[in-house]
Design an enzyme around this catalytic site. Structure first.
Site, PDB file in Angstrom:
ATOM      1  N   PHE A 114       1.004   0.483  11.473  1.00 39.99           N
ATOM      2  CA  PHE A 114       1.371  -0.833  11.132  1.00 39.99           C
ATOM      3  C   PHE A 114       2.432  -0.642  10.352  1.00 39.99           C
ATOM      4  O   PHE A 114       2.845  -0.183   9.585  1.00 39.99           O
ATOM      5  CB  PHE A 114      -0.031  -1.305  10.291  1.00 39.99           C
ATOM      6  N   ASP A 185      -4.564   6.165   6.336  1.00 44.85           N
ATOM      7  CA  ASP A 185      -4.737   4.515   6.185  1.00 44.85           C
ATOM      8  C   ASP A 185      -5.996   4.292   7.067  1.00 44.85           C
ATOM      9  O   ASP A 185      -6.166   4.414   8.376  1.00 44.85           O
ATOM     10  CB  ASP A 185      -3.710   3.710   6.626  1.00 44.85           C
ATOM     11  N   TYR A 210     -11.050  -6.461   3.770  1.00 41.29           N
ATOM     12  CA  TYR A 210     -11.188  -7.787   4.388  1.00 41.29           C
ATOM     13  C   TYR A 210     -11.547  -7.624   5.811  1.00 41.29           C
ATOM     14  O   TYR A 210     -11.699  -8.788   6.580  1.00 41.29           O
ATOM     15  CB  TYR A 210     -10.234  -8.831   3.886  1.00 41.29           C
ATOM     16  N   LYS A 211     -11.303  -6.441   6.357  1.00 45.73           N
ATOM     17  CA  LYS A 211     -11.586  -6.302   7.823  1.00 45.73           C
ATOM     18  C   LYS A 211     -12.883  -5.971   8.138  1.00 45.73           C
ATOM     19  O   LYS A 211     -13.891  -6.722   8.073  1.00 45.73           O
ATOM     20  CB  LYS A 211     -10.758  -5.335   8.428  1.00 45.73           C
ATOM     21  N   ARG A 357      -6.330  -8.118  21.865  1.00 41.89           N
ATOM     22  CA  ARG A 357      -7.276  -7.196  21.238  1.00 41.89           C
ATOM     23  C   ARG A 357      -8.600  -7.715  20.892  1.00 41.89           C
ATOM     24  O   ARG A 357      -8.697  -9.079  20.476  1.00 41.89           O
ATOM     25  CB  ARG A 357      -6.433  -6.907  19.649  1.00 41.89           C
TER      26      ARG A 357
HETATM   27  C1  LIG Z   1      -4.316  -4.669   8.026  1.00 40.58           C
HETATM   28  C2  LIG Z   1      -3.638  -3.565   7.495  1.00 40.58           C
HETATM   29  C3  LIG Z   1      -2.344  -3.811   6.583  1.00 40.58           C
HETATM   30  C4  LIG Z   1      -2.350  -4.994   5.753  1.00 40.58           C
HETATM   31  O1  LIG Z   1      -1.709  -4.753   4.435  1.00 40.58           O
HETATM   32  P1  LIG Z   1      -2.084  -5.941   3.281  1.00 40.58           P
HETATM   33  O2  LIG Z   1      -1.221  -5.439   2.138  1.00 40.58           O
HETATM   34  O3  LIG Z   1      -3.466  -5.878   3.117  1.00 40.58           O
HETATM   35  O4  LIG Z   1      -1.524  -7.094   4.033  1.00 40.58           O
HETATM   36  C5  LIG Z   1      -1.740  -2.657   6.409  1.00 40.58           C
HETATM   37  N1  LIG Z   1      -1.844  -1.542   6.955  1.00 40.58           N
HETATM   38  C6  LIG Z   1      -2.470  -1.223   7.980  1.00 40.58           C
HETATM   39  C7  LIG Z   1      -2.744  -0.207   8.804  1.00 40.58           C
HETATM   40  C8  LIG Z   1      -3.560  -2.494   8.341  1.00 40.58           C
HETATM   41  O5  LIG Z   1      -4.221  -2.432   9.502  1.00 40.58           O
END
Ligand SMILES: *Cc1c(COP(=O)(O)O)cnc(C)c1O
Length: 398
Positions: A114, A185, A210-211, A357
């Site tokens: 990400f 992660d 939150y996911k 997705r």
């Molecule tokens: C959703 C996601 C994020 C989002 O980070 P926030 O700081 O919560 O906005 C970061 N890394 C990955 C791999 C994600 O899937």
């Protein structure tokens, strides 16, 4: 006892007529959340005021809920703490891991990671004076790219775009053999698949709530530090709540015991209340079973789409062993197709440049939902209803 998926689904609030295939971006609301948040606002904040920190347990919550998340990711009690956002937790974990491996200068990640994780690594390299380097390779090349220059292997276990899953235990073993540490992660793992941080001997892990854990927009992130590192890891973000004695108000920083030192500042108490209620869903849930059912739903979707919409190209690996909880297809007009789908109540999302997705979270998605999603998607493609100006207008959030 096998999971009663229909009973679980009844515990979620889903808007009328919606098939929700986007829990991988923002989980839906658990029905008990509004009352719990309302109680936190009225009875705790409203009535207790500042006394809530002690009397309502606000200060202990990041650790208490951390223990409940620990059970979902195969971590020991007392090794997980909540707070901040995932990007911040990535930075913290990476900074501590680099500090524990001081002779090396390379952070290894993959091009499927990400962007925020990669950006945070870049920013950290800059802050550290430019001696460090972020190296990204294709996901399938990670194993062979680990060598004795690598300080930290930083990966997202399940690729946010393709759903491709790394083998956490194998990569961690390889990293350790060559003297590197790992930061995993779990954004698309926690609450979606079986994670065994202890079994894999992971060094650091981070994730969001939150996911798949349904804490609501802006819910706090979590960080795990293996007990063998917890008292050696030096926090880069040395905030007062990670201090050994925050209320001594010392002029200089001394890290707190173990995972406590990964706290930074005041926890988001109202979001924690939402998370606390949402986590009750997991009390009797075996994640093996959740993932197995997710794979059945994914297979049903893939089979339906491939037989009826051959213009879509599968981007997710076919092997069950290499999949998380989502399925992605490619199409050059993916954005417009997804907007047309959403307009019909089938909610997935789009990831640039061409990925549609779909998340399959069996706690609130069932076979009928999948069948409807396939029907609506194929109808949109058969009739070309996506090909309208309103579906091509890009919104700020995709
Ligand atoms: C959703 C996601 C994020 C989002 O980070 P926030 O700081 O919560 O906005 C970061 N890394 C990955 C791999 C994600 O899937």
């Amino acid at each position: 006892m096998p999971i009663d998926f229909a009973a679980k689904k009844a515990q979620f609030h889903l808007p009328e007529g919606v098939v929700y295939l986007d829990g991988n971006s923002l989980g839906p609301m658990v029905k008990t959340v509004p009352a719990r948040v309302d109680a936190a606002v009225r009875n705790e904040w409203g009535e207790m005021l500042i006394r809530g920190w002690n009397h309502a347990g606000w200060m202990a919550q990041p650790r208490m809920l951390g223990d409940r998340i620990a059970r979902l990711i195969g971590a020991e009690a007392g090794t997980v703490v909540l707070g901040d956002t995932l990007s911040i937790k990535v930075y913290q974990a990476l900074a501590s891991a680099l500090d524990l491996n001081p002779k090396r200068r390379v952070i290894l990640s993959d091009t499927g990671n990400f962007p925020s994780d990669l950006y945070m690594a870049e920013g950290l390299c800059r802050t550290l004076g430019g001696q460090y380097r972020l190296k990204t390779v294709a996901p399938e090349e990670v194993m062979s790219a680990i060598d004795e220059s690598v300080a930290v292997v930083m990966l997202t276990e399940v690729d946010y775009r393709t759903g491709r899953r790394h083998h956490m235990a194998d990569i961690t073993r390889r990293a350790h053999e060559l003297g590197a540490l790992t930061v995993w992660d779990l954004a698309h793992s926690a609450g979606a698949i079986t994670v065994d941080l202890v079994g894999a001997r992971a060094d650091f892990a981070v994730g969001c709530t939150y996911k798949y854990l349904n804490s609501g927009p802006g819910g706090p992130a979590f960080i795990y530090v293996a007990p063998r590192h917890a008292d050696a890891a030096r926090p880069a973000l040395s905030g007062w709540l990670g201090h050994e004695a925050p209320f001594a108000f010392d002029l200089s920083y001394r890290p707190g015991q173990g995972i406590e030192r990964m706290r930074v500042g005041t926890p988001p108490v109202l979001q924690m209340a939402a998370l606390e209620a949402a986590l009750e869903i997991w009390e009797d849930v075996d994640l093996h079973e959740v993932h197995a059912q997710s794979l059945r739903l994914q297979d049903q979707f893939i089979k339906g789409v491939e037989s009826r919409a051959p213009m879509l190209q599968l981007a997710t690996p076919r092997s069950h062993l290499m999949r998380g909880s989502q399925v992605s297809f490619r199409h050059p007009e993916g954005y417009a197709i997804m907007q047309a789908l959403i307009a019909e109540g089938v909610i997935g999302d789009f990831r640039a440049p061409d990925i549609l997705r779909f998340g399959f979270t069996p706690l609130y998605v069932d076979e009928d939902d999948v069948a409807r999603a396939v029907n609506v998607l194929t109808r949109i493609l058969d009739y070309g209803t996506w090909d309208r100006p309103e579906f091509k207008q890009r919104a700020a959030v995709t």
